[in-house]
Design an enzyme around this catalytic site. Structure first.
Site, PDB file in Angstrom:
ATOM      1  N   TYR A 145       0.818  -1.213   0.000  1.00  0.00           N
ATOM      2  CA  TYR A 145       0.000   0.000   0.000  1.00  0.00           C
ATOM      3  C   TYR A 145       0.850   1.260   0.000  1.00  0.00           C
ATOM      4  O   TYR A 145       0.426   2.306  -0.488  1.00  0.00           O
ATOM      5  CB  TYR A 145      -0.908   0.030   1.235  1.00  0.00           C
ATOM      6  CG  TYR A 145      -2.249  -0.631   1.056  1.00  0.00           C
ATOM      7  CD1 TYR A 145      -2.336  -1.974   0.713  1.00  0.00           C
ATOM      8  CD2 TYR A 145      -3.419   0.086   1.243  1.00  0.00           C
ATOM      9  CE1 TYR A 145      -3.563  -2.586   0.569  1.00  0.00           C
ATOM     10  CE2 TYR A 145      -4.657  -0.524   1.096  1.00  0.00           C
ATOM     11  CZ  TYR A 145      -4.723  -1.857   0.757  1.00  0.00           C
ATOM     12  OH  TYR A 145      -5.941  -2.448   0.610  1.00  0.00           O
ATOM     13  N   LYS A 196       3.111 -15.093   2.085  1.00  0.00           N
ATOM     14  CA  LYS A 196       3.424 -15.945   0.940  1.00  0.00           C
ATOM     15  C   LYS A 196       4.945 -16.144   0.949  1.00  0.00           C
ATOM     16  O   LYS A 196       5.668 -15.644   0.082  1.00  0.00           O
ATOM     17  CB  LYS A 196       2.946 -15.292  -0.364  1.00  0.00           C
ATOM     18  CG  LYS A 196       1.447 -15.410  -0.598  1.00  0.00           C
ATOM     19  CD  LYS A 196       1.005 -16.812  -1.022  1.00  0.00           C
ATOM     20  CE  LYS A 196       1.359 -17.085  -2.476  1.00  0.00           C
ATOM     21  NZ  LYS A 196       0.989 -18.481  -2.851  1.00  0.00           N
ATOM     22  N   ASP A 229      -2.907 -17.902   0.593  1.00  0.00           N
ATOM     23  CA  ASP A 229      -3.926 -18.503  -0.284  1.00  0.00           C
ATOM     24  C   ASP A 229      -4.599 -19.683   0.411  1.00  0.00           C
ATOM     25  O   ASP A 229      -5.813 -19.873   0.329  1.00  0.00           O
ATOM     26  CB  ASP A 229      -3.327 -18.895  -1.648  1.00  0.00           C
ATOM     27  CG  ASP A 229      -2.099 -19.788  -1.535  1.00  0.00           C
ATOM     28  OD1 ASP A 229      -1.499 -19.868  -0.436  1.00  0.00           O
ATOM     29  OD2 ASP A 229      -1.724 -20.405  -2.548  1.00  0.00           O
ATOM     30  N   ASP A 253      -6.394  -7.059   3.900  1.00  0.00           N
ATOM     31  CA  ASP A 253      -7.520  -6.403   3.236  1.00  0.00           C
ATOM     32  C   ASP A 253      -8.462  -7.458   2.665  1.00  0.00           C
ATOM     33  O   ASP A 253      -9.679  -7.419   2.865  1.00  0.00           O
ATOM     34  CB  ASP A 253      -6.979  -5.489   2.123  1.00  0.00           C
ATOM     35  CG  ASP A 253      -8.081  -4.738   1.406  1.00  0.00           C
ATOM     36  OD1 ASP A 253      -9.012  -4.263   2.075  1.00  0.00           O
ATOM     37  OD2 ASP A 253      -8.015  -4.646   0.157  1.00  0.00           O
ATOM     38  N   ASP A 257     -12.195  -9.112   4.330  1.00  0.00           N
ATOM     39  CA  ASP A 257     -13.460  -9.050   3.583  1.00  0.00           C
ATOM     40  C   ASP A 257     -14.088 -10.436   3.503  1.00  0.00           C
ATOM     41  O   ASP A 257     -15.293 -10.607   3.683  1.00  0.00           O
ATOM     42  CB  ASP A 257     -13.227  -8.534   2.150  1.00  0.00           C
ATOM     43  CG  ASP A 257     -13.529  -7.051   2.030  1.00  0.00           C
ATOM     44  OD1 ASP A 257     -13.386  -6.342   3.052  1.00  0.00           O
ATOM     45  OD2 ASP A 257     -13.904  -6.596   0.933  1.00  0.00           O
TER      46      ASP A 257
HETATM   47  C1  IPM Z   1     -10.473  -1.263   3.757  1.00  0.00           C
HETATM   48  C2  IPM Z   1     -10.718  -0.626   2.433  1.00  0.00           C
HETATM   49  C3  IPM Z   1      -9.582   0.315   2.120  1.00  0.00           C
HETATM   50  C4  IPM Z   1      -8.326  -0.495   1.968  1.00  0.00           C
HETATM   51  C5  IPM Z   1      -9.808   1.235   0.909  1.00  0.00           C
HETATM   52  C6  IPM Z   1     -11.091   2.004   1.024  1.00  0.00           C
HETATM   53  C7  IPM Z   1      -8.640   2.144   0.687  1.00  0.00           C
HETATM   54  O1  IPM Z   1     -10.880  -1.595   1.464  1.00  0.00           O
HETATM   55  O2  IPM Z   1     -10.367  -0.523   4.755  1.00  0.00           O
HETATM   56  O3  IPM Z   1     -10.386  -2.475   3.808  1.00  0.00           O
HETATM   57  O4  IPM Z   1      -8.029  -1.018   0.889  1.00  0.00           O
HETATM   58  O5  IPM Z   1      -7.606  -0.625   2.940  1.00  0.00           O
HETATM   59 MG    MG Z   2     -10.897  -3.573   2.181  1.00  0.00          MG
END
Ligand code: IPM
Ligand code: MG
Length: 368
Positions: A145, A196, A229, A253, A257
């Site tokens: 990032y 990884k 993975d 990230d 999710d």
């Molecule tokens: C998160 C989001 C952010 C990230 C975006 C909005 C920049 O997806 O907080 O997970 O990628 O970190």
């Molecule tokens: Mg995210």
């Protein structure tokens, strides 16, 4: 009742459904001020696309400095299709990344909890997810990032090349691993570290440093290493094998999710981004729901405020040392769910559908 020291809370509602869910949170904070004699000092500012629209930048210096001085930042969400075409430095997300980086919020705690009232909302079988309680600790200020060099540049043959760099140093790895081990000790005492290491040097370093820290300071905690993975696959196959997962910025990230969806209730999950403690023992911290700005449902009064309210419970716990108040707030949320109240995102047959603000009010009435 004794008045405690004034604690500064900065609200950054942002874009999309951010303002709607933060409005409910504000009611809750005010309730604590009025009814529990807590002296939270609330301030509110623009950040993200709405700041760009007004000031031409996703975060102004003034707001940034306010954030620097706040003990607790409560963020709603940033971004949306309106601002998709902007150059990188002006995108709403840059505000978020700047806050994370400059406030040194290196540890992102993302719980994935399957609420018993919502087991059926998951796309996975109830027996796979019921009772699920995972904590993902995502490194938040390093890795791909932020690594340099980065950019898009023309190359000889008329093509272009996009460049990002993935780097980690020993201290970047150990400080976040330490948070994961400490958390595990208060939970089921298990840490899974994901990288990884089979293809990336930075992943190999990650694994070695976590292992070394474990041997030196955390032998009592059960540690395992897993390729990222494989972790993605295991999260679907048998998510309850995990307690705390610690991983880098990008894998965190994605894995967070994925983990959140196991619970079937994205609208309920909070998060905390914690920084280092200063010499007075104060820690910078930002709290936010993980659901994002959801522009498709913005302004309709149907967003779920629970994730942002539970983010405040995390703030009470991790920043404000108010565990009892956090318990009360979490209990109020449970009570409302037990009563069958549901916002549209978690609505199911036989339940009562409520609006964003009715949900906020219901939680307050349970607090009483
Ligand atoms: C998160 C989001 C952010 C990230 C975006 C909005 C920049 O997806 O907080 O997970 O990628 O970190
Ligand atoms: Mg995210």
């Amino acid at each position: 009742m004794i008045k405690v020291k004034k604690r500064k809370i900065l609200l950054l509602p942002g874009d999309g459904i951010g303002p709607e869910v933060i409005a409910e949170l504000k009611k809750i904070i005010n309730w604590f001020n009025d009814k529990k004699s807590l002296d939270f000092e609330i301030d509110q500012e623009l950040v993200g696309g709405c700041s760009y629209d007004k000031h031409g930048t996703p975060i102004t210096d003034e707001v940034f400095y306010k954030a620097l001085e706040s003990e607790v930042i409560m963020l709603g969400a940033v971004g949306g299709p309106t601002w998709d075409k902007l150059e990188f430095s002006k995108k709403p997300e840059r505000a978020l990344l700047k806050l994370r980086k400059e406030l040194k919020l290196f540890a992102n705690l993302r719980p994935a909890i399957c609420f018993k009232q919502l087991v059926d909302a998951s796309t996975l079988k109830p027996e796979v997810v019921s009772g699920l309680d995972i904590m993902i600790v995502r490194e938040l200020t390093g890795g791909i990032y932020f690594g340099e060099p980065r950019g898009i540049k023309p190359i000889e043959n008329g093509e272009r090349k996009g460049i990002n760099t993935h780097t980690y140093t020993t201290s970047e790895i150990t400080r976040v691993a330490r948070i994961a081990f400490d958390l595990a000790r208060k939970r089921s005492n298990k840490v899974t570290s994901c990288e990884k290491s089979n293809v990336m040097e930075a992943g190999q370093l990650w694994k070695e440093e976590v292992q070394e820290l474990h041997e030196k300071e955390y032998k009592d905690v059960e540690l395992s290493h897993m390729l990222a993975d494989n972790c993605a696959m295991q999260l679907l196959r048998n998510p309850k094998q995990f307690d705390v997962i610690v991983t880098d910025n990008l894998f965190g990230d994605m894995l967070s999710d994925q983990a959140s969806m196991l619970t079937g209730s994205l609208g309920l999950l909070p998060s905390a981004s914690l920084g280092a403690k200063n010499k007075d023992g104060e820690m910078r911290a930002m709290y936010e729901p993980i659901h994002g700005s959801a522009p498709d449902i913005a302004g309709k009064g149907i967003a779920n405020p629970i994730a942002s309210i539970l983010s405040f419970a995390m703030a009470l716990r991790y920043s404000l040392d108010l565990d009892k108040e956090a318990d009360i707030l979490e209990k109020a949320v449970q009570d409302v769910l037990n009563d069958g109240l549901r916002t549209k995102d978690i609505m199911s047959e036989g339940m009562k559908e409520t609006s964003t603000s009715a949900m906020g009010d219901a939680i307050i009435s349970k607090l009483q």
